[in-house]
Design a protein around this motif. Sequence first.
Motif, short mmCIF file in Angstrom:
data_model
loop_
_atom_site.label_atom_id
_atom_site.label_comp_id
_atom_site.label_asym_id
_atom_site.label_seq_id
_atom_site.Cartn_x
_atom_site.Cartn_y
_atom_site.Cartn_z
N HIS A 226 7.41 2.12 -0.79
CA HIS A 226 8.30 1.14 -1.40
C HIS A 226 7.57 -0.10 -1.88
CE1 HIS A 226 12.48 2.59 -0.84
NE2 HIS A 226 11.81 3.49 -0.16
N GLY A 227 6.34 -0.32 -1.44
CA GLY A 227 5.52 -1.37 -1.99
C GLY A 227 5.98 -2.78 -1.71
N ARG A 244 -4.20 -4.58 -13.01
CA ARG A 244 -5.04 -3.43 -13.41
C ARG A 244 -6.34 -3.38 -12.62
NH1 ARG A 244 -3.71 -5.06 -18.89
NH2 ARG A 244 -2.06 -3.72 -19.73
N GLU A 245 -6.76 -4.48 -12.06
CA GLU A 245 -8.01 -4.53 -11.29
C GLU A 245 -7.85 -4.04 -9.86
OE1 GLU A 245 -9.29 -8.55 -11.51
OE2 GLU A 245 -9.79 -8.48 -13.66
N LEU A 246 -6.62 -3.81 -9.41
CA LEU A 246 -6.37 -3.43 -8.02
C LEU A 246 -6.15 -1.93 -7.90
CD1 LEU A 246 -3.94 -6.33 -7.00
CD2 LEU A 246 -6.39 -6.16 -6.61
N ASP A 247 -7.02 -1.27 -7.12
CA ASP A 247 -6.89 0.18 -6.95
C ASP A 247 -5.87 0.56 -5.89
OD1 ASP A 247 -8.23 -0.58 -4.70
OD2 ASP A 247 -10.06 0.56 -5.11
N VAL A 248 -5.26 -0.45 -5.22
CA VAL A 248 -4.24 -0.15 -4.20
C VAL A 248 -2.85 -0.02 -4.82
CG1 VAL A 248 -5.49 -1.28 -2.34
CG2 VAL A 248 -3.93 -2.62 -3.75
N ILE A 249 -2.79 -0.12 -6.15
CA ILE A 249 -1.50 -0.08 -6.85
C ILE A 249 -1.43 1.17 -7.72
CG2 ILE A 249 -0.13 -1.21 -8.66
CD1 ILE A 249 -1.20 -3.87 -7.67
N SER A 250 -0.29 1.86 -7.67
CA SER A 250 -0.09 3.03 -8.53
C SER A 250 0.73 2.69 -9.77
CB SER A 250 0.61 4.14 -7.75
OG SER A 250 1.90 3.72 -7.34
N GLY A 251 1.51 1.61 -9.72
CA GLY A 251 2.31 1.23 -10.87
C GLY A 251 3.14 0.00 -10.57
N TRP A 252 3.79 -0.54 -11.60
CA TRP A 252 4.61 -1.75 -11.38
C TRP A 252 5.65 -1.89 -12.48
CZ3 TRP A 252 -0.52 -1.85 -12.76
CH2 TRP A 252 -0.84 -2.40 -14.01
N GLN A 253 6.66 -2.67 -12.18
CA GLN A 253 7.70 -3.02 -13.15
C GLN A 253 7.86 -4.53 -13.15
OE1 GLN A 253 10.97 -0.64 -11.62
NE2 GLN A 253 10.72 0.81 -13.28
N MET A 254 8.07 -5.12 -14.35
CA MET A 254 8.06 -6.57 -14.46
C MET A 254 9.25 -7.07 -15.27
SD MET A 254 5.09 -9.03 -16.12
CE MET A 254 3.88 -7.81 -15.68
N GLU A 255 9.78 -8.22 -14.83
CA GLU A 255 10.79 -8.95 -15.59
C GLU A 255 10.32 -10.39 -15.70
OE1 GLU A 255 14.56 -8.68 -13.72
OE2 GLU A 255 14.70 -6.49 -13.89
N THR A 256 10.27 -10.90 -16.95
CA THR A 256 9.79 -12.27 -17.17
C THR A 256 10.96 -13.16 -17.59
OG1 THR A 256 7.63 -11.46 -17.83
CG2 THR A 256 8.18 -13.72 -18.44
N GLY A 271 -1.55 3.43 1.93
CA GLY A 271 -1.66 2.39 2.94
C GLY A 271 -0.35 1.66 3.19
N GLU A 272 -0.42 0.60 3.97
CA GLU A 272 0.75 -0.16 4.35
C GLU A 272 1.07 -1.24 3.32
OE1 GLU A 272 2.73 0.27 6.93
OE2 GLU A 272 1.60 1.92 7.83
N ALA A 273 2.34 -1.66 3.30
CA ALA A 273 2.75 -2.73 2.39
C ALA A 273 2.02 -4.03 2.73
CB ALA A 273 4.26 -2.92 2.46
N LEU A 276 -1.21 -4.16 0.84
CA LEU A 276 -0.96 -4.46 -0.56
C LEU A 276 -0.67 -5.95 -0.74
CD1 LEU A 276 -0.45 -3.70 -3.48
CD2 LEU A 276 1.84 -2.92 -2.83
N SER A 277 0.11 -6.53 0.16
CA SER A 277 0.44 -7.96 0.09
C SER A 277 -0.84 -8.81 0.16
CB SER A 277 1.38 -8.35 1.23
OG SER A 277 2.60 -7.68 1.13
N ARG A 278 -1.75 -8.43 1.04
CA ARG A 278 -3.00 -9.17 1.21
C ARG A 278 -3.84 -9.09 -0.07
NH1 ARG A 278 -4.40 -6.54 5.13
NH2 ARG A 278 -3.42 -7.79 6.76
N SER A 279 -3.93 -7.90 -0.66
CA SER A 279 -4.71 -7.72 -1.88
C SER A 279 -4.13 -8.54 -3.03
CB SER A 279 -4.74 -6.24 -2.27
OG SER A 279 -5.39 -5.47 -1.28
N LEU A 280 -2.80 -8.56 -3.14
CA LEU A 280 -2.15 -9.34 -4.19
C LEU A 280 -2.41 -10.83 -4.02
CD1 LEU A 280 1.25 -7.43 -4.41
CD2 LEU A 280 -0.45 -7.61 -6.25
N PHE A 281 -2.30 -11.31 -2.78
CA PHE A 281 -2.49 -12.73 -2.50
C PHE A 281 -3.87 -13.20 -2.95
CE2 PHE A 281 -4.04 -16.12 0.24
CZ PHE A 281 -3.05 -17.08 0.09
N PHE A 282 -4.90 -12.47 -2.55
CA PHE A 282 -6.27 -12.90 -2.89
C PHE A 282 -6.57 -12.70 -4.38
CE2 PHE A 282 -6.91 -12.32 1.75
CZ PHE A 282 -7.33 -13.62 2.03
#
Length: 342
Positions: A226-227, A244-256, A271-273, A276-282
Amino acid sequence: MVTVEHLTKRYGAFTAVDDLSFKIEEGHVYGFLGPNGAGKSTTMNIMTGCLSATEGQVKIDGYDIYEEPDKAKRRLGYLPEQPPLYMNETPWEYLKFVGEAKGLRGRELKSQMEAVILQTRLEGMEHWLIAKLSKGYKQRVGIAQALLGDPKIVILDEPTVGLDPIQIIEIRDLIRQLGQERTVILSSHILSEVQTICEKVLIIARGKLVAFDTPENLERLFQASHGVSFVAEARAEEINEILRELDVISGWQMETAADGRSRVDVQAASGEASDLSRSLFFAFSRKKKALLELIPKKASLEDVFIELTETDVPGAEVAEHESVDPFKNPAESKSEESGVAD
């Protein structure tokens, strides 16, 4: 406490319960879940001795429900989905009748009747006609009769169906209290109710056991798929470049939004959510872009239930605390902006 081994029930060519096996320990509240037609009520009726099995064995506290029915049933209290109440009697008269049917007499009968009336909060209503009681109080009478005889195991089939919100809260509180003293098996279609009350959950589909664990463990198995959801103060192209630089992600959806903030749902590759949260933060920190919200998307018991009961997994069975993940990962999410990571 309750042992079910290779239980099978056939109606002609139709198999309602298919080689079902599980063990229920003492001192827990168990949730028994399954879609309509899964074999849930059939299993409960066999466990209580109300229905015969085609094959298999049920033991209640060591006693076979068919070979030693008197000893087995003395340890059981049962509330069917439709409580077997006599509308032209009062709760006192009805409980007296049920108590005598269970072999109670004299002071013991009166003492137990007074105790279950107090426990189910029927005091003040015990001399009303059952026909004049509200649905909630009728349900209390049904639970009270199940408690007569001081059973070690109480089986409740849809105990809150048809009740108003206040009555539901009161019955749930009562079930929690019962779970402190007895083993309770609760069948319900209200998944939030099972999640709130039950310590362990059994899920059956197509007559087979597909999960048996705590709600928390079942949800945890789904969490990775569930990411994470986040809100960033950045343009869409900047977010796409970071992701695109993160290999821990398989896909995403965005609303701006018009204010320049973007809400993004990210699908974990593995892996665990929390990873993923840690990778996104940094990743956003390195680009000096602000993450305003960062929320792991935890699976609910409803997600688990839908996945297990709508996916055709013949013969699948999840043992309690089994480390193997029986769930199929959903397809990779697609995005209007950039959909799939490189």
